[in-house]
Motif scaffolding. Structure first.
Motif, PDB file in Angstrom:
ATOM      1  N   GLY A 117      12.453  32.083  94.351  1.00 10.00           N
ATOM      2  CA  GLY A 117      11.242  31.299  94.895  1.00 10.00           C
ATOM      3  C   GLY A 117      11.578  29.995  95.236  1.00 10.00           C
ATOM      4  N   PRO A 118      10.806  29.506  96.036  1.00  8.41           N
ATOM      5  CA  PRO A 118      11.268  28.001  96.678  1.00  8.41           C
ATOM      6  C   PRO A 118      11.604  26.919  95.536  1.00  8.41           C
ATOM      7  N   SER A 119      12.117  26.169  95.906  1.00  6.94           N
ATOM      8  CA  SER A 119      12.589  25.066  95.079  1.00  6.94           C
ATOM      9  C   SER A 119      11.100  24.144  94.859  1.00  6.94           C
ATOM     10  N   GLY A 120      10.876  24.191  93.320  1.00  8.36           N
ATOM     11  CA  GLY A 120       9.684  23.459  92.985  1.00  8.36           C
ATOM     12  C   GLY A 120       8.677  24.390  92.462  1.00  8.36           C
ATOM     13  N   VAL A 121       8.644  25.634  92.863  1.00 10.88           N
ATOM     14  CA  VAL A 121       7.213  26.523  92.656  1.00 10.88           C
ATOM     15  C   VAL A 121       7.119  26.606  91.448  1.00 10.88           C
ATOM     16  N   GLY A 122       8.151  26.506  90.066  1.00 11.15           N
ATOM     17  CA  GLY A 122       7.733  26.844  89.068  1.00 11.15           C
ATOM     18  C   GLY A 122       8.560  27.730  88.332  1.00 11.15           C
ATOM     19  N   LYS A 123       9.797  28.377  89.050  1.00  5.18           N
ATOM     20  CA  LYS A 123      10.673  29.616  88.313  1.00  5.18           C
ATOM     21  C   LYS A 123      11.038  28.757  86.900  1.00  5.18           C
ATOM     22  N   GLY A 124      11.781  27.777  86.802  1.00  3.59           N
ATOM     23  CA  GLY A 124      12.285  27.273  85.644  1.00  3.59           C
ATOM     24  C   GLY A 124      11.232  27.121  84.575  1.00  3.59           C
ATOM     25  N   THR A 125      10.148  26.664  84.871  1.00  5.50           N
ATOM     26  CA  THR A 125       8.970  26.601  83.946  1.00  5.50           C
ATOM     27  C   THR A 125       8.405  27.608  83.484  1.00  5.50           C
ATOM     28  N   LEU A 126       8.606  28.813  84.185  1.00  2.68           N
ATOM     29  CA  LEU A 126       8.046  30.053  83.745  1.00  2.68           C
ATOM     30  C   LEU A 126       8.991  30.738  82.776  1.00  2.68           C
ATOM     31  N   ASP A 158       1.307  22.550 100.609  1.00  2.00           N
ATOM     32  CA  ASP A 158       1.287  21.116 100.243  1.00  2.00           C
ATOM     33  C   ASP A 158       1.570  20.989  98.663  1.00  2.00           C
ATOM     34  N   GLU A 159       1.026  21.966  97.749  1.00  2.00           N
ATOM     35  CA  GLU A 159       1.067  21.983  96.278  1.00  2.00           C
ATOM     36  C   GLU A 159       2.755  22.031  96.029  1.00  2.00           C
ATOM     37  N   LEU A 160       3.484  22.866  96.894  1.00  2.00           N
ATOM     38  CA  LEU A 160       4.812  23.106  96.387  1.00  2.00           C
ATOM     39  C   LEU A 160       5.516  21.624  96.876  1.00  2.00           C
ATOM     40  N   LYS A 220       4.048  18.854  96.576  1.00  2.00           N
ATOM     41  CA  LYS A 220       3.490  17.748  95.621  1.00  2.00           C
ATOM     42  C   LYS A 220       4.504  18.105  94.227  1.00  2.00           C
ATOM     43  N   ARG A 221       4.632  19.163  93.973  1.00  2.00           N
ATOM     44  CA  ARG A 221       5.270  19.580  92.733  1.00  2.00           C
ATOM     45  C   ARG A 221       7.014  19.225  92.744  1.00  2.00           C
ATOM     46  N   LEU A 222       7.376  19.516  93.873  1.00  2.00           N
ATOM     47  CA  LEU A 222       8.658  18.981  94.232  1.00  2.00           C
ATOM     48  C   LEU A 222       8.960  17.596  94.177  1.00  2.00           C
ATOM     49  N   ARG A 223       8.290  16.946  94.568  1.00  2.00           N
ATOM     50  CA  ARG A 223       7.985  15.356  94.671  1.00  2.00           C
ATOM     51  C   ARG A 223       7.807  14.933  93.106  1.00  2.00           C
ATOM     52  N   SER A 224       6.758  15.338  92.510  1.00  2.00           N
ATOM     53  CA  SER A 224       6.408  15.055  91.152  1.00  2.00           C
ATOM     54  C   SER A 224       7.625  15.224  90.112  1.00  2.00           C
ATOM     55  N   ARG A 225       8.336  16.170  90.379  1.00  2.00           N
ATOM     56  CA  ARG A 225       9.535  16.585  89.593  1.00  2.00           C
ATOM     57  C   ARG A 225      10.295  15.394  89.287  1.00  2.00           C
ATOM     58  N   GLY A 226      10.622  14.932  90.599  1.00  2.00           N
ATOM     59  CA  GLY A 226      11.448  13.467  90.743  1.00  2.00           C
ATOM     60  C   GLY A 226      12.989  13.764  90.716  1.00  2.00           C
ATOM     61  N   VAL A 249       1.797  34.524  92.508  1.00  2.00           N
ATOM     62  CA  VAL A 249       1.333  33.263  92.746  1.00  2.00           C
ATOM     63  C   VAL A 249       1.227  32.297  91.470  1.00  2.00           C
ATOM     64  N   ASN A 250       1.878  31.085  91.461  1.00  2.00           N
ATOM     65  CA  ASN A 250       1.812  30.280  90.650  1.00  2.00           C
ATOM     66  C   ASN A 250       0.965  29.152  90.865  1.00  2.00           C
ATOM     67  N   ASP A 251      -0.319  29.387  90.623  1.00  2.00           N
ATOM     68  CA  ASP A 251      -1.379  28.541  91.058  1.00  2.00           C
ATOM     69  C   ASP A 251      -1.747  27.559  89.476  1.00  2.00           C
ATOM     70  N   ASP A 252      -2.399  28.160  88.708  1.00  2.00           N
ATOM     71  CA  ASP A 252      -2.706  27.840  87.337  1.00  2.00           C
ATOM     72  C   ASP A 252      -1.589  28.325  86.585  1.00  2.00           C
ATOM     73  N   LEU A 253      -0.739  27.504  85.906  1.00  2.00           N
ATOM     74  CA  LEU A 253       0.423  28.076  85.161  1.00  2.00           C
ATOM     75  C   LEU A 253       0.074  28.714  84.161  1.00  2.00           C
ATOM     76  N   GLU A 254      -0.738  28.795  83.268  1.00  6.15           N
ATOM     77  CA  GLU A 254      -0.985  29.544  82.160  1.00  6.15           C
ATOM     78  C   GLU A 254      -1.499  31.420  82.835  1.00  6.15           C
TER      79      GLU A 254
HETATM   80  N1  LIG Z   1       1.484  26.012  88.069  1.00  3.49           N
HETATM   81  C1  LIG Z   1       1.833  24.859  87.935  1.00  3.49           C
HETATM   82  N2  LIG Z   1       0.996  23.793  88.145  1.00  3.49           N
HETATM   83  C2  LIG Z   1       1.432  22.444  88.389  1.00  3.49           C
HETATM   84  N3  LIG Z   1       2.738  21.942  88.117  1.00  3.49           N
HETATM   85  C3  LIG Z   1       3.532  23.096  88.096  1.00  3.49           C
HETATM   86  C4  LIG Z   1       3.336  24.377  87.827  1.00  3.49           C
HETATM   87  N4  LIG Z   1       4.385  24.942  87.402  1.00  3.49           N
HETATM   88  C5  LIG Z   1       5.578  24.231  87.371  1.00  3.49           C
HETATM   89  N5  LIG Z   1       4.934  23.016  87.649  1.00  3.49           N
HETATM   90  C6  LIG Z   1       5.816  21.923  87.700  1.00  3.49           C
HETATM   91  O1  LIG Z   1       6.205  21.777  89.187  1.00  3.49           O
HETATM   92  C7  LIG Z   1       7.657  21.038  89.170  1.00  3.49           C
HETATM   93  C8  LIG Z   1       8.734  22.219  89.522  1.00  3.49           C
HETATM   94  O2  LIG Z   1       8.741  23.334  88.614  1.00  3.49           O
HETATM   95  P1  LIG Z   1      10.351  23.782  88.084  1.00  3.49           P
HETATM   96  O3  LIG Z   1      10.090  24.944  87.246  1.00  3.49           O
HETATM   97  O4  LIG Z   1      11.321  23.082  88.090  1.00  3.49           O
HETATM   98  O5  LIG Z   1      10.294  24.762  89.763  1.00  3.49           O
HETATM   99  P2  LIG Z   1      11.619  25.432  90.100  1.00  3.49           P
HETATM  100  O6  LIG Z   1      12.397  25.844  88.833  1.00  3.49           O
HETATM  101  O7  LIG Z   1      10.895  26.722  90.920  1.00  3.49           O
HETATM  102  O8  LIG Z   1      12.306  24.346  91.065  1.00  3.49           O
HETATM  103  C9  LIG Z   1       7.924  20.772  87.424  1.00  3.49           C
HETATM  104  O9  LIG Z   1       7.436  19.230  87.449  1.00  3.49           O
HETATM  105  C10 LIG Z   1       7.059  21.650  86.887  1.00  3.49           C
HETATM  106  O10 LIG Z   1       6.320  20.884  85.698  1.00  3.49           O
END
Ligand SMILES: Nc1ncnc2c1ncn2[C@@H]1O[C@H](COP(=O)(O)OP(=O)(O)O)[C@@H](O)[C@H]1O
Ligand SMILES: Nc1nc2c(ncn2[C@@H]2O[C@H](COP(=O)(O)OP(=O)(O)O)[C@@H](O)[C@H]2O)c(=O)[nH]1
Length: 401
Positions: free
Chosen positions: A142-151, A259-261, A263-269, A301-306
């Motif tokens: 998945g694209p950078s910032g989508v939430g792969k690592g988190t899941l 846009d959400e992608l 936002k997440r990529l930027r918020s990860r910092g 689709v990783n909208d709501d994480l849970e």
């Molecule tokens: N469903 C979600 N809603 C909001 N923020 C999320 C969600 N899933 C992941 N994030 C956040 O988005 C950022 C990128 O997640 P990350 O797992 O690092 O993505 P990837 O590994 O795909 O690059 C992290 O700050 C993470 O906490």
């Protein structure tokens, strides 16, 4: 003319499956496939407890030591070898349990051919045979910032003995909290390029200006630990794995919106503005490829994480099971010292016994190859072994292939 084939080959029928080589005080076997003879024996180097392998090219009359990929079987009291097809030699380690006994030496599979092109020399690959059907590895892209690592982190936390993470190599610099050997093997480009030339990688790709790759060792380390392997790789890597024999489940993670992608990529910092821009540009192409038919088995689709996490667990059929460590089906018997093996259609008859020639003490195991799948760089799955009846006739020890 090239080197002469060594003496001990002389008294072994080129198609024989077993022979005793007095030089190495252990069993050696020679199998002829096409214009080559593969000679498997005890390594000259005492410290090396694995098999030695030499290839004799009958056309050029030359010996070579091939590049050997995959986890190598350790030596046992003796072994037998039988040709399964023009690409695979089944090697049975005597006096071993079923989950340690069966090994496939691959000489001309698509994976071996690709590695041979890469390294420019003879290549063979070992694949451990396992009875039953191990769970398939899981590729998550998945694209950078989508939430792969988190899941993935959530899966590993909730199921610590079920899943293992394939630790990739990368030339990217580590992020603040990233640990070498845990998140990545952070590597110099020149070293990684040499290891690629040496055939140590299942796949590699240039992503966002850095080199990333999955080493064969990284996957083996997880499966050797009895865990289900999770690979976090880009769409190019997914394509390479899809083309290999490492049968996996392919999952693509999408953001709810671009846009959400962002936002997440930027918020990860974790990236500079320039890197964020590059990753967002690449995200458009990755989303196109990830959602196009034929590459991924599932799109989440990783909208709501849970919610996404629950969907991922359902997809992996985890919602009802607890944390399990996969162990291959361990039949409760040991395959005793093999006297010889013979192949009939999709079955291999393993003739065992104390000395093999007294029918009343010998038994036969039947190895069914019908459901074989997978192969190097992963495991060869789907073996089925059953204990057959007593040996009805003595076998001369030099069974024919
Ligand atoms: N469903 C979600 N809603 C909001 N923020 C999320 C969600 N899933 C992941 N994030 C956040 O988005 C950022 C990128 O997640 P990350 O797992 O690092 O993505 P990837 O590994 O795909 O690059 C992290 O700050 C993470 O906490
Ligand atoms: N082909 C391939 N891609 C990888 C590998 N390891 C990581 N990647 C991918 O490289 C891209 C960048 O990874 P990373 O720099 O960690 O950034 P992230 O996507 O924001 O987590 C991601 O799409 C990863 O899936 C690998 O071994 N092979």
């Amino acid at each position: 003319m090239g080197e002469e084939a060594p003496e001990f080959l002389g008294n072994i029928d080129k198609n024989s499956i077993l022979g005793y080589d007095s030089e190495s005080q252990g069993y050696s076997s020679s199998i002829a496939i096409g214009d080559k003879i593969y000679v498997l024996g005890r390594s000259d180097d005492d410290a090396n407890s694995s098999f030695s392998l030499k290839v004799f090219d009958k056309l050029g009359g030359k010996w070579s030591n091939p590049t050997v990929l995959g986890t190598k079987p350790t030596l046992s009291k003796g072994h037998s070898a039988v040709l399964i097809n023009k690409n695979q030699i089944l090697v049975l380690k005597s006096d071993s349990s079923p989950d340690e006994c069966f090994w496939f030496l691959e000489v001309d599979t698509p994976f071996v051919k690709k590695q041979r092109e890469l390294v420019g020399r003879e290549v063979v690959a070992w694949s451990k045979g396992i009875t039953g059907d191990a769970p398939k590895p899981i590729v998550i892209s998945g694209p950078s910032g989508v939430g792969k690592g988190t899941l993935i982190a959530k899966l590993m936390k909730e199921y610590p003995t079920t899943f293992g993470f394939s630790v990739s190599h990368t030339t990217r610099a580590p992020r603040e909290k990233e640990v070498n050997g845990v998140h990545y093997h952070f590597t110099e480009r020149s070293i990684m390029e040499k290891d690629i030339r040496d055939g140590e990688f299942l796949e590699t790709a240039a992503v966002h200006g850095n080199l990333y790759g999955t080493s064969i060792e990284a996957v083996e380390a997880v499966t050797n630990g009895g865990k289900r392997c999770i690979l976090d790789i880009d769409v190019q890597g997914a394509r390479s794995v899809r083309a290999s024999s490492l049968e996996a489940i392919f999952i693509f993670i999408c953001p709810p919106s671009f846009d959400e992608l962002e936002k997440r990529l930027r918020s990860r910092g974790t990236e500079t503005e320039e890197q964020v821009q590059k990753r967002l540009r690449n995200a458009k192409a990755e989303l196109d490829q990830g959602t196009s038919p034929g590459l991924f088995d599932h799109i989440l689709v990783n909208d709501d994480l849970e919610t996404c996490y629950e969907n991922l667990k359902k997809l992996l059929a985890l919602d009802e099971c607890t944390d399990v460590t996969y162990q291959p089906a361990r039949e409760n018997f040991k395959v005793p010292v093999c006297h010889s093996v013979t192949k009939e259609d999709h079955k291999v008859l393993i003739h065992c016994g104390n000395n093999g020639l007294e029918a009343e003490t010998a038994i036969t195991f039947v190895l069914d190859l019908t459901l074989l799948k997978g192969g190097a760089p992963g495991r060869t799955r789907g073996l089925h072994i059953s204990a057959g009846g007593p040996l009805t006739e003595s076998v001369n020890g030099m069974g024919q292939v």
